[in-house]
Design a protein around this motif. Sequence first.
Motif, PDB file in Angstrom:
ATOM      1  N   PRO A  27      41.511  14.080 -12.440  1.00  0.00           N
ATOM      2  CA  PRO A  27      41.227  12.981 -11.524  1.00  0.00           C
ATOM      3  C   PRO A  27      42.451  12.716 -10.648  1.00  0.00           C
ATOM      4  N   PRO A  28      42.265  12.126  -9.488  1.00  0.00           N
ATOM      5  CA  PRO A  28      43.371  11.933  -8.553  1.00  0.00           C
ATOM      6  C   PRO A  28      44.501  11.051  -9.078  1.00  0.00           C
ATOM      7  N   ASN A  29      44.236  10.169 -10.026  1.00  0.00           N
ATOM      8  CA  ASN A  29      45.268   9.255 -10.507  1.00  0.00           C
ATOM      9  C   ASN A  29      45.870   9.693 -11.845  1.00  0.00           C
ATOM     10  N   TYR A  30      45.771  10.967 -12.186  1.00  0.00           N
ATOM     11  CA  TYR A  30      46.366  11.501 -13.411  1.00  0.00           C
ATOM     12  C   TYR A  30      47.511  12.420 -13.053  1.00  0.00           C
ATOM     13  N   ALA A  31      48.589  12.351 -13.838  1.00  0.00           N
ATOM     14  CA  ALA A  31      49.755  13.192 -13.606  1.00  0.00           C
ATOM     15  C   ALA A  31      50.001  14.064 -14.832  1.00  0.00           C
ATOM     16  N   THR A  32      50.584  15.215 -14.587  1.00  0.00           N
ATOM     17  CA  THR A  32      50.911  16.174 -15.632  1.00  0.00           C
ATOM     18  C   THR A  32      52.421  16.308 -15.711  1.00  0.00           C
ATOM     19  N   VAL A  33      52.961  16.214 -16.922  1.00  0.00           N
ATOM     20  CA  VAL A  33      54.395  16.407 -17.133  1.00  0.00           C
ATOM     21  C   VAL A  33      54.588  17.469 -18.214  1.00  0.00           C
ATOM     22  N   VAL A  34      55.687  18.212 -18.117  1.00  0.00           N
ATOM     23  CA  VAL A  34      56.007  19.259 -19.092  1.00  0.00           C
ATOM     24  C   VAL A  34      57.472  19.137 -19.476  1.00  0.00           C
ATOM     25  N   ASN A  35      57.814  19.698 -20.644  1.00  0.00           N
ATOM     26  CA  ASN A  35      59.219  19.755 -21.036  1.00  0.00           C
ATOM     27  C   ASN A  35      59.665  21.206 -21.082  1.00  0.00           C
ATOM     28  N   ALA A  36      60.923  21.438 -21.471  1.00  0.00           N
ATOM     29  CA  ALA A  36      61.487  22.785 -21.466  1.00  0.00           C
ATOM     30  C   ALA A  36      60.783  23.715 -22.457  1.00  0.00           C
ATOM     31  N   ASN A  39      55.634  22.060 -23.648  1.00  0.00           N
ATOM     32  CA  ASN A  39      54.677  21.034 -24.052  1.00  0.00           C
ATOM     33  C   ASN A  39      54.217  20.268 -22.820  1.00  0.00           C
ATOM     34  N   MET A  40      52.921  20.010 -22.742  1.00  0.00           N
ATOM     35  CA  MET A  40      52.346  19.347 -21.580  1.00  0.00           C
ATOM     36  C   MET A  40      51.686  18.042 -22.003  1.00  0.00           C
ATOM     37  N   ARG A  41      51.854  17.029 -21.180  1.00  0.00           N
ATOM     38  CA  ARG A  41      51.177  15.745 -21.372  1.00  0.00           C
ATOM     39  C   ARG A  41      50.489  15.376 -20.066  1.00  0.00           C
ATOM     40  N   ILE A  42      49.269  14.901 -20.183  1.00  0.00           N
ATOM     41  CA  ILE A  42      48.502  14.452 -19.023  1.00  0.00           C
ATOM     42  C   ILE A  42      48.120  13.003 -19.285  1.00  0.00           C
ATOM     43  N   ALA A  43      48.423  12.122 -18.340  1.00  0.00           N
ATOM     44  CA  ALA A  43      48.098  10.710 -18.528  1.00  0.00           C
ATOM     45  C   ALA A  43      47.829  10.061 -17.180  1.00  0.00           C
ATOM     46  N   LYS A  44      47.180   8.932 -17.240  1.00  0.00           N
ATOM     47  CA  LYS A  44      46.823   8.180 -16.050  1.00  0.00           C
ATOM     48  C   LYS A  44      48.042   7.446 -15.518  1.00  0.00           C
ATOM     49  N   VAL A  45      48.111   7.321 -14.211  1.00  0.00           N
ATOM     50  CA  VAL A  45      49.134   6.523 -13.551  1.00  0.00           C
ATOM     51  C   VAL A  45      48.439   5.275 -13.037  1.00  0.00           C
ATOM     52  N   GLY A  46      48.951   4.113 -13.410  1.00  0.00           N
ATOM     53  CA  GLY A  46      48.355   2.856 -12.965  1.00  0.00           C
ATOM     54  C   GLY A  46      47.941   1.991 -14.148  1.00  0.00           C
ATOM     55  N   PHE A  47      47.034   1.071 -13.880  1.00  0.00           N
ATOM     56  CA  PHE A  47      46.605   0.097 -14.878  1.00  0.00           C
ATOM     57  C   PHE A  47      45.871   0.776 -16.025  1.00  0.00           C
ATOM     58  N   SER A  48      46.180   0.376 -17.254  1.00  0.00           N
ATOM     59  CA  SER A  48      45.545   0.937 -18.443  1.00  0.00           C
ATOM     60  C   SER A  48      44.460  -0.014 -18.942  1.00  0.00           C
ATOM     61  N   TRP A  49      43.226   0.318 -18.627  1.00  0.00           N
ATOM     62  CA  TRP A  49      42.112  -0.523 -19.063  1.00  0.00           C
ATOM     63  C   TRP A  49      41.942  -0.484 -20.577  1.00  0.00           C
ATOM     64  N   THR A  50      42.272   0.621 -21.210  1.00  0.00           N
ATOM     65  CA  THR A  50      42.137   0.693 -22.659  1.00  0.00           C
ATOM     66  C   THR A  50      43.151  -0.212 -23.346  1.00  0.00           C
TER      67      THR A  50
END
Length: 146
Positions: A27-36, A39-50
């Motif tokens: 989705p357009p408001n999700y970002a992907t980050v990785v480390n050396a 390992n990859m993490r994908i999470a939403k950027v913005g308000f967390s409704w959960t």
Amino acid sequence: MQDPFKGFNDDDQNNQNGNGPQGLPLPPNYATVVNADGNMRIAKVGFSWTMLFFPPFPTIFRGDWYNLLCILGIELSVSMLLVMTVNVNQLAQITSVFQPVLGLVWGSLYNMMYFKHLFNRGFVPADDRSRDLLMQAHYWSQPKEK
């Protein structure tokens, strides 16, 4: 594979929102980050409704024990302060107002807290789209050259 987000926000004619794991679109408001280590993490950027509706569960599902303990520590401290300073007869009324306010605070801050903790652990944005999204939301700033 058919894009499940096609038509929802159809400004992505050339798949500019990146590909997630196994080539699934993000989705357009999700970002992907990785480390050396890769390992990859994908999470939403913005308000967390959960976090607004189910406060501790996003931290548990993400395995984010650091932020879970921080949030529980702050809530416990504020609750103890309320119990010590407020009359017992008024405690239920104050708590009924206080809990939704805390939900809004955690909903507003949790995704930023999660990304900031990942950055402290050595994660970086995986692609230009994620970097731009995180910089636009002020979650991440370009590291300074030494």
